[in-house]
Design a protein around this motif. Structure first.
Motif, short mmCIF file in Angstrom:
data_model
loop_
_atom_site.label_atom_id
_atom_site.label_comp_id
_atom_site.label_asym_id
_atom_site.label_seq_id
_atom_site.Cartn_x
_atom_site.Cartn_y
_atom_site.Cartn_z
N VAL B 227 0.84 -1.21 0.00
CA VAL B 227 0.00 0.00 0.00
C VAL B 227 0.87 1.26 0.00
O VAL B 227 2.05 1.21 0.38
N ASP B 228 0.28 2.35 -0.41
CA ASP B 228 1.03 3.61 -0.49
C ASP B 228 0.91 4.42 0.81
O ASP B 228 0.19 4.04 1.74
N LEU B 232 -1.57 4.56 4.54
CA LEU B 232 -1.05 4.59 5.91
C LEU B 232 -1.56 5.83 6.65
O LEU B 232 -1.91 5.76 7.83
N ALA B 233 -1.61 6.95 5.93
CA ALA B 233 -2.03 8.21 6.57
C ALA B 233 -3.51 8.19 6.94
O ALA B 233 -3.91 8.79 7.94
N ARG B 234 -4.32 7.48 6.16
CA ARG B 234 -5.77 7.48 6.41
C ARG B 234 -6.20 6.44 7.44
O ARG B 234 -7.34 6.49 7.93
N ALA B 235 -5.32 5.48 7.72
CA ALA B 235 -5.76 4.31 8.51
C ALA B 235 -5.24 4.34 9.93
O ALA B 235 -4.22 4.96 10.24
N LYS B 253 8.63 -0.58 7.42
CA LYS B 253 10.04 -0.18 7.53
C LYS B 253 10.36 1.00 6.60
O LYS B 253 11.02 1.97 7.01
N ILE B 254 9.89 0.91 5.34
CA ILE B 254 10.21 1.97 4.38
C ILE B 254 9.57 3.32 4.80
O ILE B 254 10.27 4.32 4.92
N PRO B 255 8.24 3.36 5.06
CA PRO B 255 7.66 4.66 5.49
C PRO B 255 8.23 5.15 6.83
O PRO B 255 8.32 6.37 7.04
N GLN B 257 11.41 4.71 7.80
CA GLN B 257 12.72 5.27 7.46
C GLN B 257 12.59 6.63 6.79
O GLN B 257 13.41 7.52 6.98
N ARG B 258 11.52 6.76 5.97
CA ARG B 258 11.35 8.02 5.22
C ARG B 258 10.57 9.06 6.01
O ARG B 258 10.31 10.15 5.52
N GLY B 259 10.14 8.70 7.22
CA GLY B 259 9.43 9.67 8.06
C GLY B 259 7.97 9.84 7.70
O GLY B 259 7.30 10.74 8.21
N ALA B 260 7.44 9.00 6.82
CA ALA B 260 6.03 9.10 6.45
C ALA B 260 5.14 8.69 7.63
O ALA B 260 4.01 9.18 7.76
N ILE B 261 5.62 7.77 8.45
CA ILE B 261 4.93 7.42 9.71
C ILE B 261 5.97 7.36 10.83
O ILE B 261 7.17 7.27 10.58
N GLN B 262 5.46 7.43 12.06
CA GLN B 262 6.30 7.26 13.25
C GLN B 262 5.98 5.91 13.88
O GLN B 262 4.90 5.37 13.65
N ARG B 263 6.92 5.41 14.69
CA ARG B 263 6.67 4.12 15.34
C ARG B 263 5.39 4.15 16.17
O ARG B 263 4.65 3.17 16.21
#
Lengths: 308, 308
Positions: B227-228, B232-235, B253-255, B257-263
């Motif tokens: 998924v893109d 992730l941002a909507r869910a 892991k990818i988002p 690392q890229r800061g698109a999500i936080q742990r």
């Protein structure tokens, strides 16, 4: 998939064939190995894996419950199985009883160490420790060095040594005797095989005669060792595997950390020896071989049984 | 030791019992887990181990030979077995066919994710990908959410989707249909289960309707995701296991690392959810569940079969 029970593995063992299997395995590309060790209290769960290109792959998974010996009735302290895979197809080939495979692998390992390093005219074998491994180790040493004429056995509790001596006489026909004074026997021995659970050295290097071959089996943790620094200083040092001994087992790890020996003092492992590295240079050399094990050795032994 | 073949494991599967086994396992002390991964060329040898106090221990050893599918005749690309040990005695209890156990574990994992997170009135299941896992995943989803009325199946090659739809209709009696336009089906779905081998997102978050539950099964390496970032941002984000997903699988892991999500955006794993962590807050939430697997889940499933 073949299911190979302990009884099937231990029936009429061909030690020469097992040594040949180890030699052949060490002529193949170097093994990839890895362990997963999980611990809870004093209990352990260990999965050891190896993969050798052209030979196959295996994982040996065992529980190690030291407290099992105190159960009533007593249970084995090590239990598990080895699963071996075919290199060409990746298919499971055989399931081997773990403790039996381990006993045979450990004894064949020591036998090969002796075949490569001990004097060809060795006559007296001193077995230090009379635990579960002592019987297979004596048998394997007798197979590796047919010149052996006599076995002395020392154990903390002499009764067990006497029982083992009687068993060895009965099974092999060779002269075997329990002894009570270890220090008196050490200078007499041509080959000393030590398989104790000792944390501290039990063999004093100062007592060794020239020409002796030392086969050290017992230590398997970073805190265990069976010989003192004097023995290390007097001997040409070898191991079955650099990877499983130098940084993992107290026999070399402790003297390395303390500077008593250097890494370059451990001259070769089986990969080197099988490839022609110098072992014993003359009859006066003391040779010291650390049997540390490793999943690649399990794999070579499993390959022998799965393909015989 | 019991030998449980693929046929024995896959005969009349009780999905509810497998989900119950996962719930019970997550109420026990947290699992100790560890993997040994060996690689040669594109081939892998993986031994995954787990130990749960009070439940037992296991190692699953499998070869992964992707090139096996090109052999003539074709061979399975994953082969191996799981060996399960009794917690109390350390004795080997059962040997389970590895690929069959993995299929059941993976599908039961997704089923529990849906049971904990999807809307109770979900009617339309969209299956993305029609590979080997798609059948068990659909069956498990139907068991977890009996309100489901219809299954749509999308696959890169539509023929395979059509075949699976026919199989599902025949086996379950439920209405199932292959579709060719994934983007048109996404907004219609109440539950989307994705099990592709894609490296790049196949599901566009912008297309999701409110209330959808996303079950992401396919990605299992650090470079794969299904998924893109928009999804992730909507869910509200969940996983079966923090330990096996956050640092290991590209989906998170990818988002991360890229800061698109936080742990902290990944709100809970099964340990949390079973312990009462908030899952879905209302019918409009989009919930996203990453099914990453792990040896502890294999152990819980093996325990079910070894003790039934």
């Amino acid at each position: 998939m073949q299911i190979l029970t302990a009884e099937m593995l231990e029936k009429s063992v061909d030690w020469q064939a097992l040594m040949d299997g180890l030699i052949a395995g060490h002529k193949m590309p170097k093994a990839h190995i890895g362990d997963t060790l999980l611990e809870q209290g004093g209990r352990k769960f260990l999965a050891r894996s190896a993969w050798i290109e052209g030979l196959g792959a295996c994982t040996k998974a065992v529980t190690i419950y030291p407290d099992n010996s105190q159960q009533k009735p007593a249970l084995p302290s090590v239990q598990g199985h080895l699963i071996m895979f075919d290199e060409a197809t990746g298919a499971p080939l055989a399931l081997l009883d773990g403790p039996a495979e381990t006993r045979l692998k450990t004894a064949a390992d020591s036998a090969l160490g002796s075949a490569l390093l001990s004097r060809q005219d060795a006559e007296l074998l001193l077995m230090v420790g009379a635990g579960n491994m002592a019987g297979p180790l004596i048998e394997a040493h007798l197979a590796a060095r047919p010149s052996l004429q006599k076995v002395l056995i020392w154990n903390r509790t002499e009764k067990r040594a006497a029982q083992l001596a009687a068993d060895i006489k009965r099974l092999t026909g060779i002269d075997a005797e329990a002894i009570s004074e270890l220090d008196e026997a050490i200078p007499e021995a041509d080959i000393i095989c030590s398989a104790t659970m000792s944390e501290k050295p039990v063999i004093k290097g100062a007592l060794l005669s020239k020409g002796t071959h030392l086969d050290l089996v017992g230590a398997y943790t970073p805190t265990m060792r069976e010989v003192d620094n004097k023995a290390l200083a007097r001997a040409r040092l070898f191991a079955d595997s650099f990877d499983t001994t130098l940084d993992h087992i107290g026999e070399y790890k402790i003297p390395l950390q303390r500077g008593a020996i250097q890494r370059s003092d451990v001259l070769a492992d089986f990969y080197g020896l099988v490839d022609g590295a110098k072992g014993r240079l003359d009859d006066d050399d003391i040779t010291l071989f650390k049997n540390g094990g490793g999943a690649h050795l399990d794999l070579m032994i499993a390959h022998h049984f799965a393909n015989q």
